[in-house]
Design a protein around this motif. Structure first.
Motif, PDB file in Angstrom:
ATOM      1  N   ILE A 157       0.807  -1.219   0.000  1.00  0.00           N
ATOM      2  CA  ILE A 157       0.000   0.000   0.000  1.00  0.00           C
ATOM      3  C   ILE A 157       0.846   1.278   0.000  1.00  0.00           C
ATOM      4  O   ILE A 157       0.417   2.328  -0.485  1.00  0.00           O
ATOM      5  N   HIS A 158       2.076   1.209   0.488  1.00  0.00           N
ATOM      6  CA  HIS A 158       2.934   2.399   0.546  1.00  0.00           C
ATOM      7  C   HIS A 158       3.403   2.859  -0.831  1.00  0.00           C
ATOM      8  O   HIS A 158       4.024   3.915  -0.950  1.00  0.00           O
ATOM      9  N   ASN A 159       3.078   2.086  -1.868  1.00  0.00           N
ATOM     10  CA  ASN A 159       3.431   2.506  -3.226  1.00  0.00           C
ATOM     11  C   ASN A 159       2.854   3.877  -3.539  1.00  0.00           C
ATOM     12  O   ASN A 159       3.457   4.664  -4.259  1.00  0.00           O
ATOM     13  N   TYR A 160       1.702   4.177  -2.976  1.00  0.00           N
ATOM     14  CA  TYR A 160       1.051   5.447  -3.284  1.00  0.00           C
ATOM     15  C   TYR A 160       1.823   6.653  -2.755  1.00  0.00           C
ATOM     16  O   TYR A 160       1.820   7.716  -3.376  1.00  0.00           O
ATOM     17  N   LEU A 161       2.501   6.528  -1.642  1.00  0.00           N
ATOM     18  CA  LEU A 161       3.251   7.663  -1.089  1.00  0.00           C
ATOM     19  C   LEU A 161       4.397   8.057  -2.025  1.00  0.00           C
ATOM     20  O   LEU A 161       4.611   9.246  -2.298  1.00  0.00           O
ATOM     21  N   PHE A 162       5.130   7.070  -2.519  1.00  0.00           N
ATOM     22  CA  PHE A 162       6.206   7.352  -3.465  1.00  0.00           C
ATOM     23  C   PHE A 162       5.635   7.816  -4.797  1.00  0.00           C
ATOM     24  O   PHE A 162       6.201   8.685  -5.464  1.00  0.00           O
ATOM     25  N   GLY A 163       4.503   7.229  -5.181  1.00  0.00           N
ATOM     26  CA  GLY A 163       3.858   7.626  -6.429  1.00  0.00           C
ATOM     27  C   GLY A 163       3.469   9.088  -6.435  1.00  0.00           C
ATOM     28  O   GLY A 163       3.684   9.797  -7.419  1.00  0.00           O
ATOM     29  N   ILE A 164       2.914   9.564  -5.336  1.00  0.00           N
ATOM     30  CA  ILE A 164       2.485  10.963  -5.259  1.00  0.00           C
ATOM     31  C   ILE A 164       3.677  11.901  -5.445  1.00  0.00           C
ATOM     32  O   ILE A 164       3.604  12.879  -6.195  1.00  0.00           O
ATOM     33  N   ALA A 165       4.799  11.602  -4.791  1.00  0.00           N
ATOM     34  CA  ALA A 165       5.996  12.440  -4.928  1.00  0.00           C
ATOM     35  C   ALA A 165       6.501  12.436  -6.374  1.00  0.00           C
ATOM     36  O   ALA A 165       6.819  13.493  -6.943  1.00  0.00           O
ATOM     37  N   GLY A 166       6.557  11.251  -6.985  1.00  0.00           N
ATOM     38  CA  GLY A 166       7.026  11.146  -8.363  1.00  0.00           C
ATOM     39  C   GLY A 166       6.104  11.832  -9.354  1.00  0.00           C
ATOM     40  O   GLY A 166       6.553  12.439 -10.332  1.00  0.00           O
ATOM     41  N   ILE A 167       4.816  11.760  -9.103  1.00  0.00           N
ATOM     42  CA  ILE A 167       3.829  12.371  -9.990  1.00  0.00           C
ATOM     43  C   ILE A 167       3.972  13.888 -10.005  1.00  0.00           C
ATOM     44  O   ILE A 167       3.940  14.519 -11.068  1.00  0.00           O
ATOM     45  N   ILE A 168       4.127  14.479  -8.846  1.00  0.00           N
ATOM     46  CA  ILE A 168       4.245  15.937  -8.779  1.00  0.00           C
ATOM     47  C   ILE A 168       5.464  16.412  -9.577  1.00  0.00           C
ATOM     48  O   ILE A 168       5.384  17.386 -10.341  1.00  0.00           O
ATOM     49  N   LEU A 169       6.571  15.710  -9.452  1.00  0.00           N
ATOM     50  CA  LEU A 169       7.772  16.077 -10.214  1.00  0.00           C
ATOM     51  C   LEU A 169       7.558  15.866 -11.713  1.00  0.00           C
ATOM     52  O   LEU A 169       7.968  16.695 -12.531  1.00  0.00           O
ATOM     53  N   ALA A 170       6.914  14.765 -12.079  1.00  0.00           N
ATOM     54  CA  ALA A 170       6.660  14.484 -13.498  1.00  0.00           C
ATOM     55  C   ALA A 170       5.771  15.542 -14.138  1.00  0.00           C
ATOM     56  O   ALA A 170       5.926  15.859 -15.319  1.00  0.00           O
ATOM     57  N   MET A 171       4.851  16.094 -13.362  1.00  0.00           N
ATOM     58  CA  MET A 171       3.960  17.131 -13.895  1.00  0.00           C
ATOM     59  C   MET A 171       4.760  18.338 -14.392  1.00  0.00           C
ATOM     60  O   MET A 171       4.479  18.869 -15.477  1.00  0.00           O
ATOM     61  N   PHE A 172       5.746  18.746 -13.635  1.00  0.00           N
ATOM     62  CA  PHE A 172       6.587  19.873 -14.057  1.00  0.00           C
ATOM     63  C   PHE A 172       7.341  19.551 -15.342  1.00  0.00           C
ATOM     64  O   PHE A 172       7.378  20.349 -16.281  1.00  0.00           O
ATOM     65  N   VAL A 173       7.946  18.372 -15.396  1.00  0.00           N
ATOM     66  CA  VAL A 173       8.751  17.977 -16.556  1.00  0.00           C
ATOM     67  C   VAL A 173       7.886  17.881 -17.811  1.00  0.00           C
ATOM     68  O   VAL A 173       8.242  18.408 -18.870  1.00  0.00           O
ATOM     69  N   LYS A 174       6.740  17.239 -17.707  1.00  0.00           N
ATOM     70  CA  LYS A 174       5.904  17.009 -18.893  1.00  0.00           C
ATOM     71  C   LYS A 174       5.231  18.277 -19.393  1.00  0.00           C
ATOM     72  O   LYS A 174       5.064  18.463 -20.595  1.00  0.00           O
ATOM     73  N   PHE A 175       4.877  19.165 -18.501  1.00  0.00           N
ATOM     74  CA  PHE A 175       4.301  20.440 -18.937  1.00  0.00           C
ATOM     75  C   PHE A 175       5.333  21.227 -19.737  1.00  0.00           C
ATOM     76  O   PHE A 175       5.018  21.786 -20.795  1.00  0.00           O
ATOM     77  N   ASN A 176       6.564  21.238 -19.273  1.00  0.00           N
ATOM     78  CA  ASN A 176       7.627  21.949 -19.987  1.00  0.00           C
ATOM     79  C   ASN A 176       7.948  21.309 -21.331  1.00  0.00           C
ATOM     80  O   ASN A 176       8.448  21.978 -22.235  1.00  0.00           O
ATOM     81  N   ALA A 177       7.655  20.021 -21.485  1.00  0.00           N
ATOM     82  CA  ALA A 177       7.880  19.323 -22.752  1.00  0.00           C
ATOM     83  C   ALA A 177       6.668  19.404 -23.682  1.00  0.00           C
ATOM     84  O   ALA A 177       6.653  18.801 -24.748  1.00  0.00           O
ATOM     85  N   LYS A 178       5.648  20.160 -23.284  1.00  0.00           N
ATOM     86  CA  LYS A 178       4.407  20.336 -24.051  1.00  0.00           C
ATOM     87  C   LYS A 178       3.633  19.035 -24.228  1.00  0.00           C
ATOM     88  O   LYS A 178       2.926  18.839 -25.210  1.00  0.00           O
ATOM     89  N   LEU A 179       3.779  18.141 -23.268  1.00  0.00           N
ATOM     90  CA  LEU A 179       2.989  16.911 -23.258  1.00  0.00           C
ATOM     91  C   LEU A 179       1.794  17.161 -22.342  1.00  0.00           C
ATOM     92  O   LEU A 179       1.749  16.720 -21.194  1.00  0.00           O
ATOM     93  N   TYR A 180       0.830  17.885 -22.867  1.00  0.00           N
ATOM     94  CA  TYR A 180      -0.268  18.380 -22.049  1.00  0.00           C
ATOM     95  C   TYR A 180      -1.229  17.276 -21.602  1.00  0.00           C
ATOM     96  O   TYR A 180      -1.742  17.321 -20.479  1.00  0.00           O
ATOM     97  N   ALA A 181      -1.477  16.304 -22.459  1.00  0.00           N
ATOM     98  CA  ALA A 181      -2.332  15.186 -22.040  1.00  0.00           C
ATOM     99  C   ALA A 181      -1.622  14.373 -20.961  1.00  0.00           C
ATOM    100  O   ALA A 181      -2.240  13.947 -19.989  1.00  0.00           O
TER     101      ALA A 181
END
Length: 196
Positions: A32-56
């Motif tokens: 179940i702790h997979n979600y805690l690491f997932g949340i941290a990784g997701i927030i960082l990925a959002m910044f990277v993908k927005f800057n790469a114009k991968l809006y979807a």
């Protein structure tokens, strides 16, 4: 070549990928702790993908964020305030998953084509649509989540290479392999649940 790839990789991408690897390894082990690491990784990925114009993909990560919180709560408490067991999807859930894929694809494709400067609207929309449905099934602890997530992973690897996000391409290839083992592990757990 490798040095050039590494020089184009930001620290946000490195850290996001690290958290994502930990998350998927824990999910594959039904932890179940997979979600805690997932949340941290997701927030960082959002910044990277927005800057790469991968809006979807950015929107997908926002969805992952919401579903990760929901999934953590559902796994932890479920409907009966006890941990929810792994199960197969029902026929109704299969139709809902197909509906999510179709609706997500159409919404993202229309939006990306008409309102953004995306150069890969079809591709980005398709990757995202399969992932939306797969994450919904994972949050409900349905074994078929691994199949839909791998359809998304299969399409996402060349998309990330096209966008020169080589570390995310490598991560996604890794996730593809882990998802295969995740399915097998969850299937074994499901059989033990049904036999126990």
């Amino acid at each position: 070549m490798m040095q050039e790839i590494l020089s184009k990789t930001s620290w946000l991408e490195w850290l996001g990928v690290f958290f994502a690897v930990v998350q998927v390894l824990l999910a594959q082990r039904n932890n179940i702790h997979n979600y805690l690491f997932g949340i941290a990784g997701i927030i960082l990925a959002m910044f990277v993908k927005f800057n790469a114009k991968l809006y979807a993909e950015f929107t997908l990560d926002f969805y992952y964020l919401v579903m990760s919180v929901y999934g953590w709560l559902f796994w932890k408490f479920g409907k009966k305030q006890t941990e929810t067991p792994i199960s197969f999807t029902t026929t109704t859930e299969k139709y809902k998953a197909i509906g999510i894929v179709v609706a997500a694809f159409l919404i993202f494709y229309i939006f990306l084509t008409n309102y953004t400067n995306s150069d890969v609207p079809l591709w980005d929309s398709l990757v995202t649509a399969f992932a939306w449905a797969g994450m919904w099934l994972m949050a409900k602890r349905k074994i078929e989540n691994w199949v839909l997530l791998n359809m998304s992973n299969f399409l996402a690897v060349p998309l990330f290479i096209h966008k020169e996000l080589y570390l995310y391409a490598t991560l996604t290839a890794f996730l593809f392999v882990v998802a295969i083992f995740g399915y097998m592990n969850w299937y074994k757990i499901l059989k033990q649940q049904n036999n126990g």
